[in-house]
Design a protein around this motif. Structure first.
Motif, PDB file in Angstrom:
ATOM      1  N   GLY A  54       0.817  -1.201   0.000  1.00 10.55           N
ATOM      2  CA  GLY A  54       0.000   0.000   0.000  1.00 10.55           C
ATOM      3  C   GLY A  54       0.856   1.258   0.000  1.00 10.55           C
ATOM      4  N   SER A  55       0.335   2.294  -0.643  1.00 12.28           N
ATOM      5  CA  SER A  55       1.098   3.546  -0.772  1.00 12.28           C
ATOM      6  C   SER A  55       1.431   4.164   0.578  1.00 12.28           C
ATOM      7  CB  SER A  55       0.308   4.561  -1.606  1.00 12.28           C
ATOM      8  OG  SER A  55       0.132   4.107  -2.926  1.00 12.28           O
ATOM      9  N   GLY A  56       0.478   4.111   1.524  1.00 15.96           N
ATOM     10  CA  GLY A  56       0.726   4.698   2.839  1.00 15.96           C
ATOM     11  C   GLY A  56       1.898   4.052   3.538  1.00 15.96           C
ATOM     12  N   ALA A  57       1.950   2.712   3.489  1.00 16.91           N
ATOM     13  CA  ALA A  57       3.068   1.993   4.116  1.00 16.91           C
ATOM     14  C   ALA A  57       4.369   2.268   3.377  1.00 16.91           C
ATOM     15  CB  ALA A  57       2.777   0.496   4.139  1.00 16.91           C
ATOM     16  N   GLY A  58       4.301   2.390   2.051  1.00 16.23           N
ATOM     17  CA  GLY A  58       5.501   2.703   1.278  1.00 16.23           C
ATOM     18  C   GLY A  58       6.069   4.060   1.642  1.00 16.23           C
ATOM     19  N   GLN A  59       5.186   5.054   1.782  1.00 15.92           N
ATOM     20  CA  GLN A  59       5.633   6.391   2.167  1.00 15.92           C
ATOM     21  C   GLN A  59       6.268   6.370   3.554  1.00 15.92           C
ATOM     22  OE1 GLN A  59       2.557   9.351   1.663  1.00 15.92           O
ATOM     23  NE2 GLN A  59       2.113   8.710  -0.429  1.00 15.92           N
ATOM     24  N   LYS A  60       5.676   5.603   4.461  1.00 18.68           N
ATOM     25  CA  LYS A  60       6.229   5.494   5.814  1.00 18.68           C
ATOM     26  C   LYS A  60       7.617   4.873   5.782  1.00 18.68           C
ATOM     27  CE  LYS A  60       4.978   3.660  10.408  1.00 18.68           C
ATOM     28  NZ  LYS A  60       6.110   2.747  10.648  1.00 18.68           N
ATOM     29  N   GLN A  61       7.787   3.840   4.963  1.00 26.17           N
ATOM     30  CA  GLN A  61       9.082   3.149   4.927  1.00 26.17           C
ATOM     31  C   GLN A  61      10.177   3.999   4.297  1.00 26.17           C
ATOM     32  OE1 GLN A  61       9.229  -1.083   3.992  1.00 26.17           O
ATOM     33  NE2 GLN A  61       7.035  -1.270   4.401  1.00 26.17           N
ATOM     34  N   LEU A  63      10.275   7.269   4.460  1.00 25.60           N
ATOM     35  CA  LEU A  63      10.584   8.271   5.487  1.00 25.60           C
ATOM     36  C   LEU A  63      11.516   7.683   6.547  1.00 25.60           C
ATOM     37  CD1 LEU A  63       7.100   9.992   5.987  1.00 25.60           C
ATOM     38  CD2 LEU A  63       9.160  11.058   5.055  1.00 25.60           C
ATOM     39  N   GLU A  64      11.311   6.401   6.846  1.00 22.35           N
ATOM     40  CA  GLU A  64      12.152   5.726   7.846  1.00 22.35           C
ATOM     41  C   GLU A  64      13.458   5.205   7.252  1.00 22.35           C
ATOM     42  OE1 GLU A  64       9.421   2.753   9.160  1.00 22.35           O
ATOM     43  OE2 GLU A  64       8.398   4.102  10.558  1.00 22.35           O
ATOM     44  N   ALA A  84      10.716  14.601   6.170  1.00 22.96           N
ATOM     45  CA  ALA A  84      11.723  13.619   5.764  1.00 22.96           C
ATOM     46  C   ALA A  84      13.116  14.060   6.213  1.00 22.96           C
ATOM     47  CB  ALA A  84      11.704  13.444   4.250  1.00 22.96           C
ATOM     48  N   PRO A  85      14.002  13.103   6.497  1.00 21.95           N
ATOM     49  CA  PRO A  85      15.361  13.442   6.934  1.00 21.95           C
ATOM     50  C   PRO A  85      16.275  13.909   5.807  1.00 21.95           C
ATOM     51  CG  PRO A  85      15.084  11.071   6.837  1.00 21.95           C
ATOM     52  CD  PRO A  85      13.733  11.659   6.571  1.00 21.95           C
ATOM     53  N   GLY A  86      15.778  13.921   4.589  1.00 22.13           N
ATOM     54  CA  GLY A  86      16.536  14.397   3.438  1.00 22.13           C
ATOM     55  C   GLY A  86      15.555  14.754   2.334  1.00 22.13           C
ATOM     56  N   LYS A  87      16.062  15.290   1.243  1.00 17.33           N
ATOM     57  CA  LYS A  87      15.184  15.702   0.144  1.00 17.33           C
ATOM     58  C   LYS A  87      14.704  14.474  -0.635  1.00 17.33           C
ATOM     59  CE  LYS A  87      14.747  18.719  -3.886  1.00 17.33           C
ATOM     60  NZ  LYS A  87      15.405  19.734  -4.747  1.00 17.33           N
ATOM     61  N   LEU A  88      13.383  14.326  -0.701  1.00 20.25           N
ATOM     62  CA  LEU A  88      12.785  13.229  -1.452  1.00 20.25           C
ATOM     63  C   LEU A  88      12.369  13.701  -2.839  1.00 20.25           C
ATOM     64  CD1 LEU A  88      10.573  11.563   1.301  1.00 20.25           C
ATOM     65  CD2 LEU A  88      12.443  10.467   0.070  1.00 20.25           C
ATOM     66  N   THR A 274       1.515   6.752 -11.334  1.00 19.12           N
ATOM     67  CA  THR A 274       2.019   6.057 -10.159  1.00 19.12           C
ATOM     68  C   THR A 274       3.494   6.411 -10.058  1.00 19.12           C
ATOM     69  OG1 THR A 274       2.049   3.964  -8.951  1.00 19.12           O
ATOM     70  CG2 THR A 274       2.585   3.846 -11.299  1.00 19.12           C
ATOM     71  N   TYR A 275       3.955   6.647  -8.836  1.00 17.41           N
ATOM     72  CA  TYR A 275       5.274   7.238  -8.612  1.00 17.41           C
ATOM     73  C   TYR A 275       6.240   6.290  -7.898  1.00 17.41           C
ATOM     74  CZ  TYR A 275       3.062  11.809  -9.489  1.00 17.41           C
ATOM     75  OH  TYR A 275       2.390  12.867 -10.050  1.00 17.41           O
ATOM     76  N   VAL A 276       7.537   6.521  -8.148  1.00 13.38           N
ATOM     77  CA  VAL A 276       8.601   5.985  -7.311  1.00 13.38           C
ATOM     78  C   VAL A 276       9.191   7.171  -6.558  1.00 13.38           C
ATOM     79  CG1 VAL A 276      10.931   5.019  -7.329  1.00 13.38           C
ATOM     80  CG2 VAL A 276       9.142   3.958  -8.697  1.00 13.38           C
ATOM     81  N   ILE A 277       9.407   6.999  -5.249  1.00  8.21           N
ATOM     82  CA  ILE A 277       9.910   8.062  -4.376  1.00  8.21           C
ATOM     83  C   ILE A 277      11.238   7.610  -3.772  1.00  8.21           C
ATOM     84  CG2 ILE A 277       9.377   9.553  -2.414  1.00  8.21           C
ATOM     85  CD1 ILE A 277       6.404   8.805  -2.813  1.00  8.21           C
ATOM     86  N   PHE A 278      12.227   8.505  -3.764  1.00  9.64           N
ATOM     87  CA  PHE A 278      13.578   8.142  -3.308  1.00  9.64           C
ATOM     88  C   PHE A 278      14.313   9.402  -2.875  1.00  9.64           C
ATOM     89  CE2 PHE A 278      13.238   8.872  -7.794  1.00  9.64           C
ATOM     90  CZ  PHE A 278      14.287   9.722  -8.098  1.00  9.64           C
ATOM     91  N   TYR A 279      15.446   9.218  -2.222  1.00 10.42           N
ATOM     92  CA  TYR A 279      16.230  10.363  -1.738  1.00 10.42           C
ATOM     93  C   TYR A 279      17.176  10.874  -2.813  1.00 10.42           C
ATOM     94  CZ  TYR A 279      14.410   9.752   2.926  1.00 10.42           C
ATOM     95  OH  TYR A 279      13.563   9.675   4.009  1.00 10.42           O
ATOM     96  N   GLN A 280      17.262  12.198  -2.899  1.00 13.26           N
ATOM     97  CA  GLN A 280      18.194  12.799  -3.860  1.00 13.26           C
ATOM     98  C   GLN A 280      19.635  12.497  -3.468  1.00 13.26           C
ATOM     99  OE1 GLN A 280      18.514  17.184  -4.061  1.00 13.26           O
ATOM    100  NE2 GLN A 280      18.374  16.961  -6.286  1.00 13.26           N
ATOM    101  N   ASP A 281      19.961  12.689  -2.200  1.00 14.05           N
ATOM    102  CA  ASP A 281      21.303  12.363  -1.700  1.00 14.05           C
ATOM    103  C   ASP A 281      21.248  10.945  -1.131  1.00 14.05           C
ATOM    104  OD1 ASP A 281      23.777  12.089  -0.516  1.00 14.05           O
ATOM    105  OD2 ASP A 281      23.742  14.061   0.448  1.00 14.05           O
ATOM    106  N   GLN A 282      21.940  10.048  -1.769  1.00 14.57           N
ATOM    107  CA  GLN A 282      21.888   8.635  -1.425  1.00 14.57           C
ATOM    108  C   GLN A 282      22.877   8.239  -0.328  1.00 14.57           C
ATOM    109  OE1 GLN A 282      20.014   5.752  -3.030  1.00 14.57           O
ATOM    110  NE2 GLN A 282      18.683   7.550  -3.003  1.00 14.57           N
TER     111      GLN A 282
END
Length: 340
Positions: A54-61, A63-64, A84-88, A274-282
Protein backbone atom coordinates in the motif's frame (compact mmCIF):
# COMPACT_ATOMS: atom_id res chain seq x y z
CA UNK A 1 31.80 -3.88 -8.66
CA UNK A 2 30.17 -4.82 -11.94
CA UNK A 3 30.26 -2.91 -15.17
CA UNK A 4 27.06 -2.26 -17.16
CA UNK A 5 27.11 -1.84 -20.92
CA UNK A 6 24.15 -0.46 -22.85
CA UNK A 7 23.45 -2.41 -26.04
CA UNK A 8 20.43 -0.91 -27.80
CA UNK A 9 17.60 -1.14 -25.27
CA UNK A 10 19.22 -3.88 -23.17
CA UNK A 11 21.51 -3.70 -20.18
CA UNK A 12 24.08 -6.50 -20.10
CA UNK A 13 25.95 -7.54 -16.96
CA UNK A 14 29.64 -8.19 -17.50
CA UNK A 15 30.68 -9.36 -14.02
CA UNK A 16 29.43 -11.85 -11.52
CA UNK A 17 28.41 -9.63 -8.61
CA UNK A 18 24.73 -8.60 -8.56
CA UNK A 19 22.93 -6.04 -6.43
CA UNK A 20 19.67 -6.29 -4.52
CA UNK A 21 17.43 -3.24 -4.27
CA UNK A 22 14.36 -3.06 -2.07
CA UNK A 23 11.14 -1.17 -2.55
CA UNK A 24 7.70 -1.15 -0.95
CA UNK A 25 4.38 0.54 -1.44
CA UNK A 26 1.51 0.76 -3.88
CA UNK A 27 -0.36 -2.33 -5.02
CA UNK A 28 -1.67 -0.30 -8.00
CA UNK A 29 1.55 -0.87 -10.09
CA UNK A 30 2.48 -4.24 -8.57
CA UNK A 31 1.63 -6.32 -11.67
CA UNK A 32 3.72 -3.95 -13.79
CA UNK A 33 6.64 -3.83 -11.36
CA UNK A 34 6.66 -7.62 -11.06
CA UNK A 35 7.17 -7.84 -14.82
CA UNK A 36 9.61 -4.94 -15.00
CA UNK A 37 11.83 -6.24 -12.22
CA UNK A 38 11.86 -9.78 -13.61
CA UNK A 39 13.02 -8.41 -16.98
CA UNK A 40 15.53 -6.11 -15.31
CA UNK A 41 17.09 -9.09 -13.53
CA UNK A 42 17.37 -10.96 -16.83
CA UNK A 43 19.18 -7.97 -18.34
CA UNK A 44 21.46 -7.03 -15.44
CA UNK A 45 21.48 -9.79 -12.84
CA UNK A 46 20.21 -7.31 -10.25
CA UNK A 47 17.37 -8.35 -7.92
CA UNK A 48 14.64 -5.85 -7.06
CA UNK A 49 12.51 -6.92 -4.13
CA UNK A 50 9.23 -4.95 -4.17
CA UNK A 51 6.61 -5.50 -1.48
CA UNK A 52 3.00 -4.58 -2.32
CA UNK A 53 1.96 -3.10 1.03
CA UNK A 54 0.00 0.00 0.00
CA UNK A 55 1.10 3.55 -0.77
CA UNK A 56 0.73 4.70 2.84
CA UNK A 57 3.07 1.99 4.12
CA UNK A 58 5.50 2.70 1.28
CA UNK A 59 5.63 6.39 2.17
CA UNK A 60 6.23 5.49 5.81
CA UNK A 61 9.08 3.15 4.93
CA UNK A 62 10.88 5.66 2.72
CA UNK A 63 10.58 8.27 5.49
CA UNK A 64 12.15 5.73 7.85
CA UNK A 65 14.81 4.90 5.22
CA UNK A 66 14.17 1.17 5.46
CA UNK A 67 13.81 0.75 1.66
CA UNK A 68 15.70 2.04 -1.37
CA UNK A 69 12.51 3.44 -2.89
CA UNK A 70 8.79 3.68 -2.24
CA UNK A 71 5.91 3.13 -4.64
CA UNK A 72 2.94 5.49 -4.34
CA UNK A 73 -0.01 6.39 -6.55
CA UNK A 74 -0.30 9.80 -4.96
CA UNK A 75 2.64 12.14 -4.45
CA UNK A 76 3.62 12.98 -0.90
CA UNK A 77 2.34 16.35 0.25
CA UNK A 78 4.53 19.26 1.32
CA UNK A 79 4.17 18.57 5.04
CA UNK A 80 5.24 14.94 4.61
CA UNK A 81 8.23 15.98 2.50
CA UNK A 82 9.29 18.50 5.14
CA UNK A 83 9.26 15.74 7.75
CA UNK A 84 11.72 13.62 5.76
CA UNK A 85 15.36 13.44 6.93
CA UNK A 86 16.54 14.40 3.44
CA UNK A 87 15.18 15.70 0.14
CA UNK A 88 12.78 13.23 -1.45
CA UNK A 89 12.17 13.10 -5.19
CA UNK A 90 9.27 11.68 -7.23
CA UNK A 91 9.25 10.21 -10.71
CA UNK A 92 6.17 8.80 -12.48
CA UNK A 93 6.58 5.34 -14.01
CA UNK A 94 3.15 4.75 -15.59
CA UNK A 95 -0.43 5.97 -15.86
CA UNK A 96 -3.12 3.70 -14.50
CA UNK A 97 -6.91 3.77 -14.28
CA UNK A 98 -9.11 3.10 -11.25
CA UNK A 99 -12.37 1.41 -12.23
CA UNK A 100 -15.68 0.69 -10.46
CA UNK A 101 -15.85 -3.10 -10.60
CA UNK A 102 -19.14 -4.75 -9.67
CA UNK A 103 -20.88 -8.09 -9.24
CA UNK A 104 -24.59 -7.77 -10.08
CA UNK A 105 -26.22 -11.10 -10.94
CA UNK A 106 -28.51 -10.96 -13.95
CA UNK A 107 -27.06 -7.75 -15.37
CA UNK A 108 -25.33 -8.36 -18.69
CA UNK A 109 -23.23 -5.72 -20.37
CA UNK A 110 -21.50 -2.70 -18.88
CA UNK A 111 -23.20 -0.26 -16.51
CA UNK A 112 -22.70 3.50 -16.67
CA UNK A 113 -21.71 5.53 -13.62
CA UNK A 114 -21.48 9.25 -13.01
CA UNK A 115 -19.21 10.77 -10.40
CA UNK A 116 -22.24 11.79 -8.35
CA UNK A 117 -23.66 8.25 -8.39
CA UNK A 118 -20.32 6.77 -7.29
CA UNK A 119 -20.01 9.37 -4.53
CA UNK A 120 -23.56 8.70 -3.31
CA UNK A 121 -22.94 4.93 -3.30
CA UNK A 122 -19.80 5.41 -1.19
CA UNK A 123 -21.59 7.94 1.04
CA UNK A 124 -24.23 5.29 1.73
CA UNK A 125 -27.00 7.34 0.12
CA UNK A 126 -27.65 4.90 -2.73
CA UNK A 127 -28.29 1.47 -1.19
CA UNK A 128 -30.03 -0.58 -3.89
CA UNK A 129 -28.94 -1.47 -7.42
CA UNK A 130 -32.30 -0.44 -8.86
CA UNK A 131 -32.09 3.04 -7.33
CA UNK A 132 -33.59 5.68 -9.61
CA UNK A 133 -30.24 7.45 -10.04
CA UNK A 134 -28.58 4.28 -11.38
CA UNK A 135 -31.61 3.37 -13.52
CA UNK A 136 -31.71 6.84 -15.10
CA UNK A 137 -28.20 6.56 -16.59
CA UNK A 138 -28.72 2.92 -17.61
CA UNK A 139 -31.95 3.00 -19.69
CA UNK A 140 -33.24 -0.39 -20.74
CA UNK A 141 -31.21 -2.30 -18.15
CA UNK A 142 -33.24 -4.45 -15.76
CA UNK A 143 -31.65 -3.73 -12.40
CA UNK A 144 -32.39 -6.02 -9.44
CA UNK A 145 -33.78 -4.95 -6.08
CA UNK A 146 -30.50 -6.00 -4.52
CA UNK A 147 -28.62 -4.27 -1.69
CA UNK A 148 -25.30 -2.71 -2.68
CA UNK A 149 -22.31 -4.04 -0.76
CA UNK A 150 -19.59 -1.41 -0.84
CA UNK A 151 -15.99 -2.69 -0.94
CA UNK A 152 -13.13 -0.33 -0.14
CA UNK A 153 -9.56 -0.41 1.09
CA UNK A 154 -8.69 -1.11 4.71
CA UNK A 155 -5.04 -0.03 4.37
CA UNK A 156 -3.38 3.28 3.54
CA UNK A 157 -3.83 3.34 -0.21
CA UNK A 158 -2.87 5.49 -3.17
CA UNK A 159 -5.73 3.90 -5.10
CA UNK A 160 -8.05 5.22 -2.38
CA UNK A 161 -6.42 8.64 -2.71
CA UNK A 162 -6.97 8.70 -6.49
CA UNK A 163 -10.59 7.56 -6.19
CA UNK A 164 -11.31 10.07 -3.39
CA UNK A 165 -9.51 12.84 -5.31
CA UNK A 166 -11.88 12.25 -8.22
CA UNK A 167 -14.98 12.10 -6.01
CA UNK A 168 -14.00 15.33 -4.26
CA UNK A 169 -13.85 17.09 -7.64
CA UNK A 170 -17.33 15.96 -8.68
CA UNK A 171 -19.18 15.90 -5.33
CA UNK A 172 -19.06 18.81 -2.89
CA UNK A 173 -20.68 16.56 -0.28
CA UNK A 174 -17.87 14.01 -0.61
CA UNK A 175 -15.28 16.77 -0.37
CA UNK A 176 -16.77 18.23 2.81
CA UNK A 177 -17.78 15.01 4.58
CA UNK A 178 -15.03 12.55 3.62
CA UNK A 179 -12.25 14.39 1.80
CA UNK A 180 -9.08 13.10 0.16
CA UNK A 181 -6.37 10.97 1.80
CA UNK A 182 -4.69 7.56 1.69
CA UNK A 183 -6.84 6.48 4.65
CA UNK A 184 -10.42 7.70 5.10
CA UNK A 185 -13.23 7.58 7.64
CA UNK A 186 -15.55 5.59 5.41
CA UNK A 187 -19.30 6.15 5.78
CA UNK A 188 -20.00 2.57 4.64
CA UNK A 189 -18.28 -0.51 3.31
CA UNK A 190 -16.27 -3.67 3.86
CA UNK A 191 -12.50 -3.24 3.89
CA UNK A 192 -10.02 -5.28 1.87
CA UNK A 193 -6.23 -5.07 1.93
CA UNK A 194 -4.67 -4.03 -1.36
CA UNK A 195 -6.24 -3.92 -4.79
CA UNK A 196 -6.33 -7.71 -4.71
CA UNK A 197 -8.28 -7.66 -1.44
CA UNK A 198 -10.98 -5.37 -2.82
CA UNK A 199 -11.12 -7.38 -6.06
CA UNK A 200 -11.57 -10.53 -3.99
CA UNK A 201 -14.54 -9.05 -2.11
CA UNK A 202 -16.22 -8.01 -5.37
CA UNK A 203 -15.60 -11.38 -6.99
CA UNK A 204 -17.08 -13.34 -4.10
CA UNK A 205 -19.97 -11.05 -3.09
CA UNK A 206 -23.12 -10.71 -5.23
CA UNK A 207 -24.36 -7.13 -5.18
CA UNK A 208 -20.93 -5.66 -4.48
CA UNK A 209 -19.01 -2.75 -5.99
CA UNK A 210 -15.39 -1.83 -5.41
CA UNK A 211 -12.74 0.48 -6.86
CA UNK A 212 -9.62 -1.25 -8.19
CA UNK A 213 -6.81 -0.58 -10.63
CA UNK A 214 -7.79 -1.74 -14.13
CA UNK A 215 -5.43 -4.71 -14.32
CA UNK A 216 -6.88 -6.20 -11.12
CA UNK A 217 -10.40 -6.05 -12.60
CA UNK A 218 -9.17 -7.78 -15.76
CA UNK A 219 -7.10 -10.41 -13.97
CA UNK A 220 -10.04 -11.32 -11.75
CA UNK A 221 -12.48 -11.26 -14.69
CA UNK A 222 -14.60 -8.59 -12.99
CA UNK A 223 -17.10 -6.47 -14.90
CA UNK A 224 -16.33 -2.77 -14.54
CA UNK A 225 -18.35 0.28 -15.46
CA UNK A 226 -17.97 3.17 -17.86
CA UNK A 227 -17.53 6.47 -16.02
CA UNK A 228 -18.84 9.81 -17.23
CA UNK A 229 -16.04 12.31 -17.80
CA UNK A 230 -16.11 16.08 -17.57
CA UNK A 231 -17.25 16.35 -21.19
CA UNK A 232 -20.29 14.18 -20.40
CA UNK A 233 -19.06 11.08 -22.23
CA UNK A 234 -19.17 7.62 -20.68
CA UNK A 235 -15.64 6.29 -21.02
CA UNK A 236 -14.45 2.72 -20.58
CA UNK A 237 -10.99 2.55 -19.02
CA UNK A 238 -8.15 1.49 -21.31
CA UNK A 239 -4.58 2.58 -22.08
CA UNK A 240 -5.64 5.26 -24.55
CA UNK A 241 -8.27 7.04 -22.43
CA UNK A 242 -5.98 6.81 -19.38
CA UNK A 243 -3.08 8.35 -21.31
CA UNK A 244 -5.34 11.17 -22.52
CA UNK A 245 -5.87 12.21 -18.89
CA UNK A 246 -2.31 13.61 -18.93
CA UNK A 247 -2.67 15.34 -22.28
CA UNK A 248 -2.74 19.10 -21.90
CA UNK A 249 -1.94 18.94 -18.18
CA UNK A 250 0.88 21.23 -17.05
CA UNK A 251 3.43 18.90 -15.46
CA UNK A 252 5.47 20.69 -12.77
CA UNK A 253 9.22 20.17 -12.54
CA UNK A 254 8.78 17.79 -9.57
CA UNK A 255 6.01 15.88 -11.49
CA UNK A 256 3.60 15.94 -8.50
CA UNK A 257 0.21 16.46 -10.12
CA UNK A 258 -3.37 15.17 -10.18
CA UNK A 259 -4.79 13.74 -13.41
CA UNK A 260 -8.34 13.03 -12.23
CA UNK A 261 -11.40 14.59 -13.89
CA UNK A 262 -9.39 15.63 -16.94
CA UNK A 263 -10.75 18.32 -19.23
CA UNK A 264 -9.79 16.21 -22.26
CA UNK A 265 -13.04 15.22 -23.97
CA UNK A 266 -11.97 11.60 -24.53
CA UNK A 267 -10.05 10.99 -21.29
CA UNK A 268 -10.99 8.46 -18.66
CA UNK A 269 -11.71 10.54 -15.53
CA UNK A 270 -10.21 8.36 -12.74
CA UNK A 271 -6.61 8.11 -13.90
CA UNK A 272 -3.32 8.79 -12.18
CA UNK A 273 0.43 8.61 -12.45
CA UNK A 274 2.02 6.06 -10.16
CA UNK A 275 5.27 7.24 -8.61
CA UNK A 276 8.60 5.99 -7.31
CA UNK A 277 9.91 8.06 -4.38
CA UNK A 278 13.58 8.14 -3.31
CA UNK A 279 16.23 10.36 -1.74
CA UNK A 280 18.19 12.80 -3.86
CA UNK A 281 21.30 12.36 -1.70
CA UNK A 282 21.89 8.64 -1.42
CA UNK A 283 24.59 8.87 1.24
CA UNK A 284 22.81 7.85 4.42
CA UNK A 285 22.92 4.94 6.84
CA UNK A 286 25.25 2.24 5.54
CA UNK A 287 24.58 2.94 1.87
CA UNK A 288 27.50 2.81 -0.53
CA UNK A 289 28.09 4.79 -3.68
CA UNK A 290 27.66 1.54 -5.62
CA UNK A 291 24.15 1.12 -4.19
CA UNK A 292 23.31 4.67 -5.19
CA UNK A 293 24.42 3.97 -8.75
CA UNK A 294 22.39 0.75 -8.82
CA UNK A 295 19.25 2.68 -7.88
CA UNK A 296 19.99 5.36 -10.47
CA UNK A 297 20.43 2.71 -13.17
CA UNK A 298 17.18 0.97 -12.23
CA UNK A 299 15.15 4.19 -12.26
CA UNK A 300 16.67 5.25 -15.58
CA UNK A 301 15.72 1.90 -17.09
CA UNK A 302 12.14 2.07 -15.73
CA UNK A 303 11.41 5.37 -17.51
CA UNK A 304 13.12 4.32 -20.76
CA UNK A 305 13.46 0.68 -21.86
CA UNK A 306 11.13 -0.51 -19.11
CA UNK A 307 8.22 1.43 -20.61
CA UNK A 308 7.73 -1.32 -23.19
CA UNK A 309 6.02 -3.41 -20.50
CA UNK A 310 3.36 -0.83 -19.58
CA UNK A 311 0.76 -1.25 -22.30
CA UNK A 312 0.72 -5.08 -22.43
CA UNK A 313 -0.24 -4.96 -18.74
CA UNK A 314 -2.95 -2.28 -19.19
CA UNK A 315 -0.95 0.71 -18.00
CA UNK A 316 -0.31 3.71 -20.22
CA UNK A 317 3.27 4.66 -21.05
CA UNK A 318 4.68 7.96 -19.86
CA UNK A 319 4.18 10.81 -22.33
CA UNK A 320 7.50 11.92 -23.84
CA UNK A 321 7.53 15.21 -21.95
CA UNK A 322 6.92 13.44 -18.63
CA UNK A 323 9.62 10.83 -19.30
CA UNK A 324 12.03 13.69 -20.03
CA UNK A 325 11.22 15.37 -16.70
CA UNK A 326 11.68 12.04 -14.90
CA UNK A 327 15.11 11.57 -16.50
CA UNK A 328 16.18 15.05 -15.40
CA UNK A 329 15.12 14.28 -11.83
CA UNK A 330 17.09 11.01 -11.88
CA UNK A 331 20.17 12.89 -13.08
CA UNK A 332 20.04 14.98 -9.90
CA UNK A 333 20.73 11.94 -7.67
CA UNK A 334 24.01 12.39 -5.80
CA UNK A 335 26.09 10.68 -3.15
CA UNK A 336 27.15 13.05 -0.39
CA UNK A 337 26.88 15.94 -2.83
CA UNK A 338 28.94 14.14 -5.45
CA UNK A 339 27.21 13.71 -8.79
CA UNK A 340 26.92 10.08 -9.83
Amino acid sequence: MKKILTLGAALVMTAASAATLTGAGASFPYPLYSKMFAEYKKATGDDVNYQSVGSGAGQKQILERTVDFAGSDNPMNDDSLKSAPGKLLHIPTAIGAVVPAYNVPGVDGRLNFTGKVLADIYLGKIRLWNDAQIAKINPGVKLPTLPITVARRSDGSGTTYVFADYLAKVSSEWKSKVGVANSLQWPVGIGGKGNDGVAGIVKSTPGSIGYVELVYAKQNKLTFGAVQNRAGKYIVADNGPAALAAQGVVIPADTRVSLTNSANADAYPIASFTYVIFYQDQKYGNRTEAQAKELRDLLSWMVSSGQQYNEPLDYAKLPANVAAKAKNIIKSINYGGKKL
